[in-house]
Design an enzyme around this catalytic site. Sequence first.
Site, PDB file in Angstrom:
ATOM      1  N   ARG A  55       0.881  -1.180   0.000  1.00  0.00           N
ATOM      2  CA  ARG A  55       0.000   0.000   0.000  1.00  0.00           C
ATOM      3  C   ARG A  55       0.910   1.219   0.000  1.00  0.00           C
ATOM      4  O   ARG A  55       1.820   1.316   0.818  1.00  0.00           O
ATOM      5  CB  ARG A  55      -0.880  -0.028   1.259  1.00  0.00           C
ATOM      6  CG  ARG A  55      -1.652   1.250   1.558  1.00  0.00           C
ATOM      7  CD  ARG A  55      -2.801   1.435   0.578  1.00  0.00           C
ATOM      8  NE  ARG A  55      -3.770   2.416   1.019  1.00  0.00           N
ATOM      9  CZ  ARG A  55      -3.631   3.729   0.921  1.00  0.00           C
ATOM     10  NH1 ARG A  55      -2.523   4.253   0.426  1.00  0.00           N
ATOM     11  NH2 ARG A  55      -4.587   4.536   1.312  1.00  0.00           N
ATOM     12  N   GLU A  63     -11.575   5.912  -4.352  1.00  0.00           N
ATOM     13  CA  GLU A  63     -12.166   4.586  -4.198  1.00  0.00           C
ATOM     14  C   GLU A  63     -12.747   4.118  -5.533  1.00  0.00           C
ATOM     15  O   GLU A  63     -12.981   4.933  -6.434  1.00  0.00           O
ATOM     16  CB  GLU A  63     -13.262   4.623  -3.126  1.00  0.00           C
ATOM     17  CG  GLU A  63     -12.744   4.870  -1.735  1.00  0.00           C
ATOM     18  CD  GLU A  63     -11.949   3.700  -1.180  1.00  0.00           C
ATOM     19  OE1 GLU A  63     -12.309   2.535  -1.436  1.00  0.00           O
ATOM     20  OE2 GLU A  63     -10.956   3.953  -0.480  1.00  0.00           O
ATOM     21  N   ARG A  97      -0.737  -5.280   5.085  1.00  0.00           N
ATOM     22  CA  ARG A  97      -0.104  -4.773   3.868  1.00  0.00           C
ATOM     23  C   ARG A  97       1.153  -4.017   4.263  1.00  0.00           C
ATOM     24  O   ARG A  97       1.215  -3.421   5.346  1.00  0.00           O
ATOM     25  CB  ARG A  97      -1.041  -3.808   3.130  1.00  0.00           C
ATOM     26  CG  ARG A  97      -2.317  -4.440   2.643  1.00  0.00           C
ATOM     27  CD  ARG A  97      -3.236  -3.414   2.018  1.00  0.00           C
ATOM     28  NE  ARG A  97      -3.592  -2.376   2.977  1.00  0.00           N
ATOM     29  CZ  ARG A  97      -4.497  -1.419   2.749  1.00  0.00           C
ATOM     30  NH1 ARG A  97      -5.119  -1.350   1.596  1.00  0.00           N
ATOM     31  NH2 ARG A  97      -4.768  -0.521   3.674  1.00  0.00           N
TER      32      ARG A  97
END
Length: 176
Positions: A55, A63, A97
């Site tokens: 990430r 989004e 992540r």
Amino acid sequence: MYKLWLSSLLLVISLLSFNTNKEVKPTILLGKVVGIMDGDTFKLLTKDSTVVKVRLANIDCPEKKQSFSTKAKDFVSEAIFNKHVTVQVLKKDRYRRLIANVFYGDSINLNHQLVKKGLAWHYVKYSKDTILQSLEDNAKKDKVGLWQDLNAISPWQWRDNKKEAYRLKKLNKNKG
């Protein structure tokens, strides 16, 4: 190839002497990008054949149902998919992540490029990075990418709005 190797080595040396997070010492991973999840998340195949999710640190792309989400994902795909990158891991998030700065090509900072091109916000809740803020300010001023929309909604606000709408819907359903 030698130029990329040399720039990666110089990056590693400089990062080893710089600690952005007191709890976690930055780690460098080299690998090949094997999947693009969205504008700010991808899968990396490391040299030891492990696939990890990465990430991008300090930024937030739109989004999936927001304007410019596809453009952000396409930009990231064009820049790094099926290519070797250098990942400066800062920490892990609650989803396990790797939160990282990512470099591709001749040491181009992917995080910076997304903000510069108006495809991501500087995530000020988690970052005080003055370079990212300057890049965002310039993109806003020049109406680049998502900044063409004067009412652009940040992904974190968009997520909060969705949660609130769901909460109200559930509340109304329980009343009736």
